[in-house]
Write a protein that holds these residues in place. Structure first.
Motif, PDB file in Angstrom:
ATOM      1  N   PHE A   7       0.829  -1.204   0.000  1.00  0.00           N
ATOM      2  CA  PHE A   7       0.000   0.000   0.000  1.00  0.00           C
ATOM      3  C   PHE A   7       0.865   1.257   0.000  1.00  0.00           C
ATOM      4  CE2 PHE A   7      -2.436   3.331   2.196  1.00  0.00           C
ATOM      5  CZ  PHE A   7      -3.635   3.317   1.482  1.00  0.00           C
ATOM      6  N   LEU A   8       1.874   1.274   0.854  1.00  0.00           N
ATOM      7  CA  LEU A   8       2.739   2.451   0.970  1.00  0.00           C
ATOM      8  C   LEU A   8       3.561   2.701  -0.293  1.00  0.00           C
ATOM      9  CD1 LEU A   8       4.026   2.080   4.646  1.00  0.00           C
ATOM     10  CD2 LEU A   8       2.249   3.632   3.793  1.00  0.00           C
ATOM     11  N   THR A   9       3.850   1.659  -1.056  1.00  0.00           N
ATOM     12  CA  THR A   9       4.688   1.794  -2.242  1.00  0.00           C
ATOM     13  C   THR A   9       3.888   1.880  -3.540  1.00  0.00           C
ATOM     14  OG1 THR A   9       4.979  -0.620  -2.292  1.00  0.00           O
ATOM     15  CG2 THR A   9       6.679   0.672  -1.192  1.00  0.00           C
ATOM     16  N   HIS A  10       2.559   1.874  -3.438  1.00  0.00           N
ATOM     17  CA  HIS A  10       1.709   2.000  -4.627  1.00  0.00           C
ATOM     18  C   HIS A  10       0.687   3.110  -4.372  1.00  0.00           C
ATOM     19  CE1 HIS A  10       3.513  -1.938  -5.261  1.00  0.00           C
ATOM     20  NE2 HIS A  10       3.143  -1.866  -6.524  1.00  0.00           N
ATOM     21  N   ASP A  35     -10.069  -4.652  -5.194  1.00  0.00           N
ATOM     22  CA  ASP A  35     -10.097  -4.882  -6.643  1.00  0.00           C
ATOM     23  C   ASP A  35      -8.916  -4.208  -7.344  1.00  0.00           C
ATOM     24  OD1 ASP A  35     -12.424  -6.181  -6.069  1.00  0.00           O
ATOM     25  OD2 ASP A  35     -13.750  -4.809  -7.143  1.00  0.00           O
ATOM     26  N   GLY A  36      -8.564  -3.001  -6.881  1.00  0.00           N
ATOM     27  CA  GLY A  36      -7.429  -2.304  -7.471  1.00  0.00           C
ATOM     28  C   GLY A  36      -6.124  -3.055  -7.266  1.00  0.00           C
ATOM     29  N   THR A  37      -5.991  -3.682  -6.113  1.00  0.00           N
ATOM     30  CA  THR A  37      -4.794  -4.484  -5.848  1.00  0.00           C
ATOM     31  C   THR A  37      -4.732  -5.683  -6.792  1.00  0.00           C
ATOM     32  OG1 THR A  37      -4.847  -3.838  -3.514  1.00  0.00           O
ATOM     33  CG2 THR A  37      -3.495  -5.742  -4.075  1.00  0.00           C
ATOM     34  N   LEU A  38      -5.878  -6.329  -7.012  1.00  0.00           N
ATOM     35  CA  LEU A  38      -5.923  -7.455  -7.954  1.00  0.00           C
ATOM     36  C   LEU A  38      -5.535  -7.010  -9.358  1.00  0.00           C
ATOM     37  CD1 LEU A  38      -9.185  -9.389  -6.916  1.00  0.00           C
ATOM     38  CD2 LEU A  38      -6.813 -10.030  -6.457  1.00  0.00           C
ATOM     39  N   VAL A  39      -6.019  -5.834  -9.772  1.00  0.00           N
ATOM     40  CA  VAL A  39      -5.662  -5.310 -11.092  1.00  0.00           C
ATOM     41  C   VAL A  39      -4.163  -5.061 -11.175  1.00  0.00           C
ATOM     42  CG1 VAL A  39      -5.905  -3.341 -12.664  1.00  0.00           C
ATOM     43  CG2 VAL A  39      -7.929  -4.289 -11.552  1.00  0.00           C
ATOM     44  N   SER A  40      -3.596  -4.500 -10.114  1.00  0.00           N
ATOM     45  CA  SER A  40      -2.158  -4.208 -10.118  1.00  0.00           C
ATOM     46  C   SER A  40      -1.325  -5.482 -10.169  1.00  0.00           C
ATOM     47  CB  SER A  40      -1.772  -3.388  -8.888  1.00  0.00           C
ATOM     48  OG  SER A  40      -1.797  -4.177  -7.719  1.00  0.00           O
ATOM     49  N   ALA A  64      -7.292  -0.973   8.087  1.00  0.00           N
ATOM     50  CA  ALA A  64      -8.424  -1.628   7.430  1.00  0.00           C
ATOM     51  C   ALA A  64      -8.164  -1.698   5.921  1.00  0.00           C
ATOM     52  CB  ALA A  64      -9.717  -0.865   7.710  1.00  0.00           C
ATOM     53  N   PHE A  65      -7.583  -0.634   5.385  1.00  0.00           N
ATOM     54  CA  PHE A  65      -7.268  -0.610   3.952  1.00  0.00           C
ATOM     55  C   PHE A  65      -6.064  -1.494   3.632  1.00  0.00           C
ATOM     56  CE2 PHE A  65     -10.087   2.972   4.140  1.00  0.00           C
ATOM     57  CZ  PHE A  65     -10.651   3.041   2.871  1.00  0.00           C
TER      58      PHE A  65
END
Length: 278
Positions: free
Chosen positions: A41-44, A123-128, A246-247
């Motif tokens: 999360f911190l690096t994207h 979902d955004g993480t899955l796309v990435s 949570a995120f």
């Protein structure tokens, strides 16, 4: 004598069960995914968008709930816990109030403010991670742009992130905190056992798993989901910052889902070849 033997056998069975669970948790490595989620999360930066869009109202809600809970409930609960926990009552009460505040805050936030944002983050993480095929049946995925910008319209409403049943179960477990140290550990463990599978509710929906299939899936990976859940619960118990976690927990859950997908699509022969190369 028979009763004594029965108690002894029961204790031994429970000890063996806990030992097996601890072994399964350690072997799975799933407890690392919440930490991987923080780093990813911190690096994207693109994944920050859903959080940032809800940050101010969510922080305001978190501060209000936590401050209110400490003001109104800390002293009464400390007085009760002092009877059972003695000098440890102060620490036990702080952990208890933080847990209560976090649960109430998350219930309100996920219901009223951030449910859609958490889904977008997952979902955004899955796309990435390139898992657009997994999303395609439940969501439109655009071409070009960052992972969040590529997310289109939802085809169906995601599973609920928090249910009344979960809140009721939480308050049923609260009396465990009357037991010094051990009770608090058991409380967090039980919360974690439920939190782990809930973190993959979106993944189960994307995989179109029936309820019975989900239960079988989780049962086979009980240690993994418990490990992920315990770490996730502890992170979300942190006052105010729990919303950030949570995120990041959602990111970690999505990273785990992406790895599960890769392991499913990689044949045993190819996996063995990869291991030999390494």
């Amino acid at each position: 004598m028979a009763a004594k033997d029965t108690v002894k056998q029961t204790v031994q069975e429970e000890a063996a069960s806990i030992q097996k669970m601890a072994t399964d948790v350690a072997r799975s490595g799933a407890y690392l995914y919440p930490f991987k989620g923080i780093f990813y999360f911190l690096t994207h930066r693109a994944l920050w968008k859903p959080l940032m869009s809800k940050l101010l109202p969510t922080l305001t809600l978190g501060i209000s709930v936590t401050a209110g809970m400490f003001f109104f409930t800390y002293l009464p609960q400390a007085a009760v816990l002092a009877i059972f926990n003695g000098p440890l009552a102060a620490l036990s009460t702080i952990l208890l109030v933080l847990s209560e505040s976090s649960t109430i805050f998350m219930a309100l936030a996920k219901t009223m403010l951030i449910e859609d944002s958490l889904v977008d983050t997952f979902d955004g993480t899955l796309v990435s991670k390139g898992e657009t095929n997994l999303l395609s049946s439940e969501r439109q995925v655009k071409s070009g742009g960052d992972p969040i910008a590529r997310l289109g319209k939802l085809v169906s409403k995601p599973f609920a992130k928090f249910t009344p049943k979960a809140l009721i179960r939480y308050f049923m477990y609260l009396p465990l905190n009357f037991l010094p140290v051990v009770g608090t550990v058991l409380f967090i463990l039980l919360q974690g056992k439920k939190f782990g599978p809930q973190a993959h509710s979106r993944y189960f929906q994307l995989k179109k798993m029936s309820k019975s299939t989900q239960e079988d899936w989780v049962e086979k990976r009980k240690g993994a989901y418990t490990g992920f859940g315990v770490v996730g619960v502890l992170l979300e118990m942190v006052p105010i910052a729990g919303i950030l976690f949570a995120f990041t927990n959602n990111v970690g859950a999505a990273l785990w889902a992406a790895d599960l997908e890769k392991s499913e699509t990689t044949s045993p022969e190819l996996r063995n070849q990869a291991k030999r190369v390494e």
